[in-house]
Scaffold this motif. Structure first.
Motif, PDB file in Angstrom:
ATOM      1  N   GLN A   1       0.817  -1.214   0.000  1.00 35.69           N
ATOM      2  CA  GLN A   1       0.000   0.000   0.000  1.00 35.69           C
ATOM      3  C   GLN A   1       0.847   1.259   0.000  1.00 35.69           C
ATOM      4  N   SER A   2       2.012   1.213   0.632  1.00 32.18           N
ATOM      5  CA  SER A   2       2.846   2.412   0.742  1.00 32.18           C
ATOM      6  C   SER A   2       3.559   2.767  -0.559  1.00 32.18           C
ATOM      7  N   LEU A   3       3.449   1.898  -1.578  1.00 36.82           N
ATOM      8  CA  LEU A   3       4.074   2.249  -2.866  1.00 36.82           C
ATOM      9  C   LEU A   3       3.485   3.532  -3.432  1.00 36.82           C
ATOM     10  N   LEU A   4       2.191   3.753  -3.221  1.00 41.15           N
ATOM     11  CA  LEU A   4       1.526   4.924  -3.794  1.00 41.15           C
ATOM     12  C   LEU A   4       0.932   5.847  -2.737  1.00 41.15           C
ATOM     13  N   SER A   5       1.171   5.575  -1.477  1.00 39.87           N
ATOM     14  CA  SER A   5       0.553   6.398  -0.437  1.00 39.87           C
ATOM     15  C   SER A   5       1.402   7.604  -0.038  1.00 39.87           C
ATOM     16  N   TRP A   6       2.609   7.716  -0.542  1.00 41.13           N
ATOM     17  CA  TRP A   6       3.517   8.835  -0.263  1.00 41.13           C
ATOM     18  C   TRP A   6       3.878   8.923   1.218  1.00 41.13           C
ATOM     19  N   ARG A   7       3.793   7.790   1.927  1.00 40.96           N
ATOM     20  CA  ARG A   7       4.293   7.801   3.311  1.00 40.96           C
ATOM     21  C   ARG A   7       5.810   7.966   3.309  1.00 40.96           C
ATOM     22  N   ASP A   8       6.475   7.380   2.321  1.00 36.26           N
ATOM     23  CA  ASP A   8       7.904   7.621   2.089  1.00 36.26           C
ATOM     24  C   ASP A   8       7.999   8.367   0.762  1.00 36.26           C
ATOM     25  N   PRO A   9       8.125   9.708   0.775  1.00 36.83           N
ATOM     26  CA  PRO A   9       8.071  10.491  -0.472  1.00 36.83           C
ATOM     27  C   PRO A   9       9.096  10.053  -1.483  1.00 36.83           C
ATOM     28  N   ARG A  10      10.321   9.752  -1.038  1.00 37.94           N
ATOM     29  CA  ARG A  10      11.362   9.372  -1.996  1.00 37.94           C
ATOM     30  C   ARG A  10      11.076   8.013  -2.615  1.00 37.94           C
TER      31      ARG A  10
ATOM     32  N   VAL B   1      17.774  -5.898  -6.400  1.00 38.62           N
ATOM     33  CA  VAL B   1      17.411  -4.497  -6.182  1.00 38.62           C
ATOM     34  C   VAL B   1      15.915  -4.331  -5.891  1.00 38.62           C
ATOM     35  N   PRO B   2      15.001  -4.953  -6.639  1.00 38.09           N
ATOM     36  CA  PRO B   2      13.573  -4.801  -6.301  1.00 38.09           C
ATOM     37  C   PRO B   2      13.239  -5.310  -4.900  1.00 38.09           C
ATOM     38  N   LEU B   3      13.861  -6.423  -4.481  1.00 36.58           N
ATOM     39  CA  LEU B   3      13.584  -6.947  -3.143  1.00 36.58           C
ATOM     40  C   LEU B   3      14.115  -5.997  -2.066  1.00 36.58           C
ATOM     41  N   ASN B   4      15.295  -5.427  -2.294  1.00 39.04           N
ATOM     42  CA  ASN B   4      15.825  -4.456  -1.333  1.00 39.04           C
ATOM     43  C   ASN B   4      14.925  -3.233  -1.235  1.00 39.04           C
ATOM     44  N   PHE B   5      14.428  -2.769  -2.385  1.00 41.40           N
ATOM     45  CA  PHE B   5      13.548  -1.602  -2.399  1.00 41.40           C
ATOM     46  C   PHE B   5      12.248  -1.895  -1.635  1.00 41.40           C
ATOM     47  N   PHE B   6      11.678  -3.102  -1.837  1.00 45.59           N
ATOM     48  CA  PHE B   6      10.421  -3.447  -1.184  1.00 45.59           C
ATOM     49  C   PHE B   6      10.596  -3.550   0.325  1.00 45.59           C
ATOM     50  N   ARG B   7      11.700  -4.136   0.772  1.00 48.10           N
ATOM     51  CA  ARG B   7      11.910  -4.307   2.211  1.00 48.10           C
ATOM     52  C   ARG B   7      12.154  -2.979   2.924  1.00 48.10           C
ATOM     53  N   ARG B   8      12.543  -1.950   2.181  1.00 50.79           N
ATOM     54  CA  ARG B   8      12.775  -0.645   2.790  1.00 50.79           C
ATOM     55  C   ARG B   8      11.521   0.215   2.855  1.00 50.79           C
ATOM     56  N   LEU B   9      10.433  -0.258   2.266  1.00 49.34           N
ATOM     57  CA  LEU B   9       9.203   0.519   2.312  1.00 49.34           C
ATOM     58  C   LEU B   9       8.639   0.546   3.724  1.00 49.34           C
ATOM     59  N   PRO B  10       7.978   1.623   4.120  1.00 52.37           N
ATOM     60  CA  PRO B  10       7.484   1.736   5.504  1.00 52.37           C
ATOM     61  C   PRO B  10       6.190   0.950   5.686  1.00 52.37           C
ATOM     62  N   ALA B  11       6.019   0.456   6.907  1.00 56.61           N
ATOM     63  CA  ALA B  11       4.769  -0.190   7.331  1.00 56.61           C
ATOM     64  C   ALA B  11       4.239   0.541   8.561  1.00 56.61           C
ATOM     65  N   ARG B  12       3.085   0.122   9.043  1.00 58.66           N
ATOM     66  CA  ARG B  12       2.466   0.811  10.180  1.00 58.66           C
ATOM     67  C   ARG B  12       2.922   0.253  11.531  1.00 58.66           C
ATOM     68  N   THR B  13       3.911  -0.610  11.524  1.00 54.12           N
ATOM     69  CA  THR B  13       4.415  -1.136  12.791  1.00 54.12           C
ATOM     70  C   THR B  13       5.009  -0.025  13.664  1.00 54.12           C
ATOM     71  N   ASP B  14       5.553   1.020  13.024  1.00 56.69           N
ATOM     72  CA  ASP B  14       6.137   2.111  13.805  1.00 56.69           C
ATOM     73  C   ASP B  14       5.066   2.923  14.543  1.00 56.69           C
ATOM     74  N   SER B  15       3.828   2.846  14.097  1.00 58.66           N
ATOM     75  CA  SER B  15       2.779   3.637  14.718  1.00 58.66           C
ATOM     76  C   SER B  15       1.985   2.875  15.768  1.00 58.66           C
ATOM     77  N   MET B  16       2.350   1.608  15.974  1.00 57.90           N
ATOM     78  CA  MET B  16       1.620   0.793  16.952  1.00 57.90           C
ATOM     79  C   MET B  16       2.209   0.990  18.345  1.00 57.90           C
ATOM     80  N   LEU B  17       1.345   0.944  19.352  1.00 58.91           N
ATOM     81  CA  LEU B  17       1.788   1.025  20.732  1.00 58.91           C
ATOM     82  C   LEU B  17       2.448  -0.267  21.181  1.00 58.91           C
TER      83      LEU B  17
END
Length: 505
Positions: A435-444, A489-505
């Motif tokens: 989902q974060s591929l197009l959500s601009w959570r990671d702008p770069r 390279v595609p696998l490295n790029f995918f693993r660096r995408l952000p998830a919502r785990t950082d926002s969980m308590l």
């Protein structure tokens, strides 16, 4: 002594009045084998049983087992049965498992006049029709010889046959004799039966107790499935399983559970007024009431069922990895040729897939089951269940155990749930990365992906699809000399995408 049974059952002839009958099971034993029993005393009280494969040239050794005659339980009185017990078949060196041998005898279900006895009867259920046989009084080898017929409303349904001990005769001497005891049951799916073929087979009667699974005996059935119109039966496979209203207004899980409970109560009340009556414990056992309750054994069994389902996909993945790494150069070259042909002639892709599935189905026809499947203790993980797991499965709801046992089981459940929680969280992480591929959570990262999509669209517009597919396939199947051990390279790029785990308590 030699004996060739008519089917897959290998019976040990009873040569000692203190020994029960027996059964041989093993991966190598089929209906074409003869059972050769060579019994000799090695010492004063040791018995050796050797199992061989009868051959025209030379009898092949399968396995053997030693019995200490002093350790085998005696029949007291002589006509009393023995509880089933499995013995390990080993090779000549004694270090390789070759199968299992079982000493068996019918188990008494209650005491009468100081001796064991069984008053057995059968219950069969299909759809709304329940039938009950007569009770055979005081017999370990009951024979009913009764015939029943059901109208099959759907071939993809199951008929259930249960065997019980009637504890309401002569007052029942054993404690808790007011409830009929379970001897075992068999479920046969009608769709597994060939049309107009008579199946005569002995099915094991297995019951799970607190101290483990027990084989209570066997039931010999003759089953025939007939069909007046093969076309109508084949057409049934295209019909929905439930009435139309269930799909228009589906019921919730809680509503389904409530309906099952109410149906069990209604059926129990109706059958309890029949003659002879079918009591509540019989109806609940035939309908598998309580199967939705938590069970460590069932959870493990369902987990391994899922792993077995995905085992084929995993095997295909391993095979494809071997192709990409050129483990077998000849096979890899043939795959390259097939891939190039399918890319140049894409209209052959679907016919090739269906032809491959057809060949697989024809190949597996050799190993089709000759008998309807029955209860499988290995599939149910009944043989390897821990005693505490079985005690927990048979515990009442709410629990009747002490606080220490409940605390231990709760901690174990928390540990298992924690692992499940981790797996679910990992799956959610992968989905959120997509989902974060197009959500601009990671702008770069999103900017790089959007730019890549633009370039890919332009290239695919001006380049024939066959050329693109050919280049991608050859790149995936490239020789290990051109591969790197680091992730792509595609696998490295995918693993660096952000998830919502950082926002969980």
């Amino acid at each position: 002594m030699m004996q060739k049974p008519p089917q897959d059952d290998f019976l040990l002839k009873e040569t000692n009045p203190h020994l029960g009958g027996g059964r041989i099971t093993g991966d190598k034993l089929t209906s074409t084998y003869d059972l050769v029993e060579q019994m000799q005393y090695l010492y004063a009280s040791v018995l050796e049983v050797t199992v061989k494969d009868k051959d025209l040239v030379k009898d092949d050794f399968i396995g053997r087992v030693f019995f200490d005659m002093n350790e085998i339980p005696k029949r007291v009185p002589p006509d009393s049965p023995l509880a089933p017990q499995w013995y390990r078949l080993e090779d000549r060196k004694g270090d390789k498992f070759k199968g299992e041998l079982m000493l068996a005898g019918l188990m008494p279900m209650k005491a009468k006049d100081g001796r064991g006895t069984t008053d057995a009867y059968c219950v069969a259920k299909y759809g709304q029709k329940w039938v009950r046989t007569r009770t055979i009084i005081d017999s370990f080898t009951p024979k009913w010889n009764e015939q029943y017929t059901w109208e099959v409303f759907d071939p993809c349904t199951v008929i259930t046959i249960g065997v019980f001990d009637n504890c309401h005769l002569h007052g029942g001497d054993k404690p808790g004799g007011s409830r009929d005891s379970r001897i075992g049951k068999v479920r046969i799916r009608l769709s597994t039966l060939e049309t107009d073929r008579v199946y005569t087979h002995s099915y094991p009667l297995l019951v799970l107790h607190r101290n483990g699974v027990k084989k209570m005996g066997e039931i010999h059935l003759a089953v025939r499935f007939t069909c007046s119109s093969l076309l109508n039966m084949m057409h049934m496979y295209s019909h929905p399983l439930l009435p139309k209203m269930h799909y228009i207004h589906p019921l919730t899980v809680s509503q389904l559970d409530n309906l099952r409970h109410q149906a069990t109560v209604i059926v129990s009340m109706r059958l309890s007024r029949s003659e002879p009556p079918l009591r509540k414990e019989i109806v609940e056992y035939m309908l598998d009431v309580g199967s939705h309750m938590w069970s460590m054994r069932r959870s493990k069994a369902n987990f391994f069922r899922i792993m077995n389902v995905f085992g084929g996909i995993m095997a295909i993945g391993k095979w494809f990895d071997q192709i990409c790494n050129w483990k077998n150069p000849i096979t890899t070259v043939l795959i390259h040729i097939l891939f190039i042909i399918l890319v140049l002639y894409p209209e052959l892709i679907l016919p090739t897939i269906f032809l491959y599935l057809f060949l697989i189905g024809v190949w597996y026809y050799r190993w089709r089951s000759r008998h309807p499947p029955h209860m499988d203790t290995r599939l149910s993980h009944a043989e390897s269940a821990h005693p505490d797991e079985l005690d927990e499965e048979f515990d009442t709801f709410p629990t009747s155990q002490s606080a220490d046992i409940v605390r231990m089981r709760y901690d174990r459940l928390r540990s298992i749930a924690g692992r499940i929680q981790t797996v679910v969280g990992d799956l959610a992480t992968q989905g959120e990365r997509l989902q974060s591929l197009l959500s601009w959570r990671d702008p770069r990262a999103t900017a790089l992906f959007v730019l890549f999509c633009l370039i890919a669209a332009i290239v695919l517009y001006i380049t024939p699809f066959q050329v693109v597919a050919l280049l991608i396939g050859l790149y995936v199947l490239r020789h290990p000399r051109f591969r790197h051990k680091l992730p792509s390279v595609p696998l490295n790029f995918f693993r660096r995408l952000p998830a919502r785990t950082d926002s969980m308590l």
